[in-house]
Design a protein around this motif. Sequence first.
Motif, PDB file in Angstrom:
ATOM      1  N   PHE A 307     -24.682   3.121 -34.996  1.00  0.00           N
ATOM      2  CA  PHE A 307     -25.542   3.583 -33.909  1.00  0.00           C
ATOM      3  C   PHE A 307     -25.653   5.110 -33.901  1.00  0.00           C
ATOM      4  CE2 PHE A 307     -26.438   4.687 -29.437  1.00  0.00           C
ATOM      5  CZ  PHE A 307     -27.593   3.951 -29.243  1.00  0.00           C
ATOM      6  N   TRP A 308     -24.657   5.792 -34.428  1.00  0.00           N
ATOM      7  CA  TRP A 308     -24.680   7.254 -34.455  1.00  0.00           C
ATOM      8  C   TRP A 308     -25.863   7.793 -35.255  1.00  0.00           C
ATOM      9  CZ3 TRP A 308     -24.723   9.889 -39.037  1.00  0.00           C
ATOM     10  CH2 TRP A 308     -24.359   9.176 -40.182  1.00  0.00           C
ATOM     11  N   THR A 309     -26.390   6.968 -36.176  1.00  0.00           N
ATOM     12  CA  THR A 309     -27.486   7.454 -37.016  1.00  0.00           C
ATOM     13  C   THR A 309     -28.760   7.728 -36.230  1.00  0.00           C
ATOM     14  OG1 THR A 309     -28.187   5.181 -37.543  1.00  0.00           O
ATOM     15  CG2 THR A 309     -26.627   6.232 -39.044  1.00  0.00           C
ATOM     16  N   ILE A 310     -28.864   7.175 -35.015  1.00  0.00           N
ATOM     17  CA  ILE A 310     -30.086   7.421 -34.247  1.00  0.00           C
ATOM     18  C   ILE A 310     -30.267   8.905 -33.945  1.00  0.00           C
ATOM     19  CG2 ILE A 310     -29.915   5.146 -33.184  1.00  0.00           C
ATOM     20  CD1 ILE A 310     -29.319   6.781 -30.523  1.00  0.00           C
ATOM     21  N   PHE A 311     -29.181   9.662 -33.892  1.00  0.00           N
ATOM     22  CA  PHE A 311     -29.302  11.067 -33.509  1.00  0.00           C
ATOM     23  C   PHE A 311     -29.968  11.909 -34.599  1.00  0.00           C
ATOM     24  CE2 PHE A 311     -25.943   9.323 -30.815  1.00  0.00           C
ATOM     25  CZ  PHE A 311     -26.437   9.668 -29.571  1.00  0.00           C
ATOM     26  N   PRO A 312     -29.476  11.896 -35.855  1.00  0.00           N
ATOM     27  CA  PRO A 312     -30.220  12.642 -36.881  1.00  0.00           C
ATOM     28  C   PRO A 312     -31.570  12.021 -37.201  1.00  0.00           C
ATOM     29  CG  PRO A 312     -28.404  11.421 -37.891  1.00  0.00           C
ATOM     30  CD  PRO A 312     -28.212  11.341 -36.407  1.00  0.00           C
ATOM     31  N   VAL A 313     -31.653  10.691 -37.210  1.00  0.00           N
ATOM     32  CA  VAL A 313     -32.904  10.015 -37.544  1.00  0.00           C
ATOM     33  C   VAL A 313     -33.992  10.356 -36.529  1.00  0.00           C
ATOM     34  CG1 VAL A 313     -34.034   7.752 -37.646  1.00  0.00           C
ATOM     35  CG2 VAL A 313     -31.892   8.127 -38.861  1.00  0.00           C
ATOM     36  N   GLN A 314     -33.656  10.290 -35.248  1.00  0.00           N
ATOM     37  CA  GLN A 314     -34.660  10.557 -34.219  1.00  0.00           C
ATOM     38  C   GLN A 314     -34.911  12.048 -34.022  1.00  0.00           C
ATOM     39  OE1 GLN A 314     -35.905   7.560 -34.503  1.00  0.00           O
ATOM     40  NE2 GLN A 314     -36.522   7.733 -32.368  1.00  0.00           N
ATOM     41  N   ALA A 315     -33.911  12.883 -34.275  1.00  0.00           N
ATOM     42  CA  ALA A 315     -34.136  14.330 -34.212  1.00  0.00           C
ATOM     43  C   ALA A 315     -35.133  14.750 -35.302  1.00  0.00           C
ATOM     44  CB  ALA A 315     -32.822  15.083 -34.371  1.00  0.00           C
ATOM     45  N   LEU A 316     -35.010  14.160 -36.486  1.00  0.00           N
ATOM     46  CA  LEU A 316     -35.956  14.450 -37.560  1.00  0.00           C
ATOM     47  C   LEU A 316     -37.347  13.899 -37.240  1.00  0.00           C
ATOM     48  CD1 LEU A 316     -33.650  13.827 -40.642  1.00  0.00           C
ATOM     49  CD2 LEU A 316     -34.750  15.997 -40.024  1.00  0.00           C
ATOM     50  N   ASP A 317     -37.404  12.809 -36.497  1.00  0.00           N
ATOM     51  CA  ASP A 317     -38.701  12.322 -36.022  1.00  0.00           C
ATOM     52  C   ASP A 317     -39.344  13.363 -35.111  1.00  0.00           C
ATOM     53  OD1 ASP A 317     -40.817  10.474 -35.490  1.00  0.00           O
ATOM     54  OD2 ASP A 317     -39.878  10.023 -33.564  1.00  0.00           O
ATOM     55  N   GLY A 318     -38.532  14.001 -34.268  1.00  0.00           N
ATOM     56  CA  GLY A 318     -39.043  15.055 -33.406  1.00  0.00           C
ATOM     57  C   GLY A 318     -39.601  16.217 -34.198  1.00  0.00           C
ATOM     58  N   VAL A 319     -38.926  16.570 -35.293  1.00  0.00           N
ATOM     59  CA  VAL A 319     -39.396  17.678 -36.141  1.00  0.00           C
ATOM     60  C   VAL A 319     -40.686  17.285 -36.867  1.00  0.00           C
ATOM     61  CG1 VAL A 319     -38.868  19.119 -38.138  1.00  0.00           C
ATOM     62  CG2 VAL A 319     -37.095  18.640 -36.434  1.00  0.00           C
ATOM     63  N   GLY A 320     -40.668  16.132 -37.539  1.00  0.00           N
ATOM     64  CA  GLY A 320     -41.814  15.722 -38.335  1.00  0.00           C
ATOM     65  C   GLY A 320     -43.039  15.396 -37.494  1.00  0.00           C
ATOM     66  N   ALA A 321     -42.913  14.390 -36.627  1.00  0.00           N
ATOM     67  CA  ALA A 321     -44.056  13.979 -35.808  1.00  0.00           C
ATOM     68  C   ALA A 321     -44.454  15.062 -34.815  1.00  0.00           C
ATOM     69  CB  ALA A 321     -43.713  12.677 -35.076  1.00  0.00           C
ATOM     70  N   GLY A 322     -43.462  15.818 -34.317  1.00  0.00           N
ATOM     71  CA  GLY A 322     -43.781  16.884 -33.368  1.00  0.00           C
ATOM     72  C   GLY A 322     -44.646  17.972 -33.985  1.00  0.00           C
ATOM     73  N   LEU A 323     -44.272  18.429 -35.171  1.00  0.00           N
ATOM     74  CA  LEU A 323     -45.064  19.459 -35.847  1.00  0.00           C
ATOM     75  C   LEU A 323     -46.428  18.917 -36.294  1.00  0.00           C
ATOM     76  CD1 LEU A 323     -42.385  21.307 -38.027  1.00  0.00           C
ATOM     77  CD2 LEU A 323     -43.546  22.161 -35.977  1.00  0.00           C
ATOM     78  N   ILE A 324     -46.464  17.672 -36.755  1.00  0.00           N
ATOM     79  CA  ILE A 324     -47.735  17.068 -37.152  1.00  0.00           C
ATOM     80  C   ILE A 324     -48.688  17.007 -35.957  1.00  0.00           C
ATOM     81  CG2 ILE A 324     -48.829  14.875 -37.789  1.00  0.00           C
ATOM     82  CD1 ILE A 324     -47.741  16.224 -40.200  1.00  0.00           C
ATOM     83  N   GLY A 325     -48.170  16.629 -34.800  1.00  0.00           N
ATOM     84  CA  GLY A 325     -48.999  16.509 -33.611  1.00  0.00           C
ATOM     85  C   GLY A 325     -49.619  17.824 -33.185  1.00  0.00           C
ATOM     86  N   ILE A 326     -48.940  18.926 -33.444  1.00  0.00           N
ATOM     87  CA  ILE A 326     -49.461  20.244 -33.093  1.00  0.00           C
ATOM     88  C   ILE A 326     -50.365  20.787 -34.197  1.00  0.00           C
ATOM     89  CG2 ILE A 326     -48.810  22.661 -32.665  1.00  0.00           C
ATOM     90  CD1 ILE A 326     -46.251  21.546 -31.333  1.00  0.00           C
ATOM     91  N   ALA A 327     -49.937  20.653 -35.438  1.00  0.00           N
ATOM     92  CA  ALA A 327     -50.660  21.270 -36.558  1.00  0.00           C
ATOM     93  C   ALA A 327     -51.964  20.560 -36.901  1.00  0.00           C
ATOM     94  CB  ALA A 327     -49.755  21.307 -37.794  1.00  0.00           C
ATOM     95  N   THR A 328     -52.037  19.248 -36.688  1.00  0.00           N
ATOM     96  CA  THR A 328     -53.234  18.510 -37.093  1.00  0.00           C
ATOM     97  C   THR A 328     -54.499  18.966 -36.369  1.00  0.00           C
ATOM     98  OG1 THR A 328     -51.939  16.563 -37.744  1.00  0.00           O
ATOM     99  CG2 THR A 328     -54.278  16.224 -37.276  1.00  0.00           C
ATOM    100  N   PRO A 329     -54.531  18.999 -35.027  1.00  0.00           N
ATOM    101  CA  PRO A 329     -55.773  19.464 -34.388  1.00  0.00           C
ATOM    102  C   PRO A 329     -56.116  20.911 -34.713  1.00  0.00           C
ATOM    103  CG  PRO A 329     -54.028  19.196 -32.759  1.00  0.00           C
ATOM    104  CD  PRO A 329     -53.543  18.582 -34.033  1.00  0.00           C
TER     105      PRO A 329
END
Length: 415
Positions: A307-329
């Motif tokens: 269950f500990w893997t959710i922290f790095p896995v989801q933090a990286l989701d924040g980096v990837g999807a977060g930057l994509i959401g801003i940079a795309t438009p």
Amino acid sequence: MDERTVAVGRRSLVALAALNFFLADARDGLGPFLDAFLATRGWSPFALGAIATVGGLIGLAVTPLFGALVDGTRYKRALVAVPVIVVTAVGLATLVAPTPAIVWIGQVGTAVVGAVIGPALMGLTLGLIGPRLFGRQVARNEFWNHAGNVVSLAAVFIAVSLYGEHAIITLMIVTAIGAVVAAMAIDPARIDHDAARGLDEAGDSAKPSGLRVLVKTPGLLVLALVLLMFHFGNAPMSRLVAQQFAIELGTPFRTTAIITGVSQVAMIAVAVLAPLMIRRFGLATVLLVALCALPVRGLIAGTNSGFWTIFPVQALDGVGAGLIGIATPIAVERLLAGSGRFNVGFAAVMTMQGVGASLSNVVAGSVVSGYGYQASHLLSAAIAVVAVAIFLRFRRSIAPERSDATDAASATAAR
């Protein structure tokens, strides 16, 4: 500009911030909780993936039309408020009576009406703020959206712990009302509808129609392809992580709240840092960082099961999807500046990335059924590596940098 005009403008920007805050929960109905909720009621990963795929593809079929609608209409606020009401209604129906018919009809309906919210929100933003400060405002939108997600997830965790799963009904109604009120609080007189569709100050009348924008604008097609591959790999991962641990722990809403909350906190940090990163390193570098987060994320999720893997896995989701959401438009606005078809172009790119996300759901569900959750995560990582390679080859045409005084002014204002 007199004080009254300034005050009205500020009021509209505050309303825009509130709209993004409440849309975090209101635009997707049950959103990230749906899979975990249905998984604990016996729905298989394949069935859940099939629902997401069919609903997504039907919604995508109308997305370019909605982009054209946003370009041409002066009722952009209504194109946000009405879908919120519909999405909330079908979400409540699903929660109260999760029969196959209600779930299928509800998710298809959510995908269709929800497809207009993204282009409408970008059109509102561009119409209110103009192209000069658009990048900064997109980052602010994302900040308030992710802040709303964090607050919503915390509210879900607390409410379900204290009052049970039916507390979700009250929270959905509250956030829907908040989103509708915020949309109506934006002063329609402050919306420049020419700017909202990407026309330049000279009133350029060039209006490429529909998907022609996608094939005639250099870089836009490749951007769409890269985002299709990114979302094909990224979209199912959080859903599958939530399914897996919701079944193991038997608490779908609280487990999903924790899992999703980690990525949303990371996205808040990304929204704060993104304007500085774009100014300092350039849009292409920011997109590259976002794309590279997915292979690492898939490798961690695919080689570890605690269950500990959710922290790095989801933090990286924040980096990837977060930057994509801003940079795309921002990338689409730069590529289509002056064309008068920003919303059609943005909707076309959203369609392509949505195709990737929708197809990935049924593929990931099949892989999980046959080989397990970790195999699906490793497949996502492999696809992401290909997306990174394509981006590196065409990065200059995908993410052009501004070199005019407008960009300098925008950078100064973002400080």
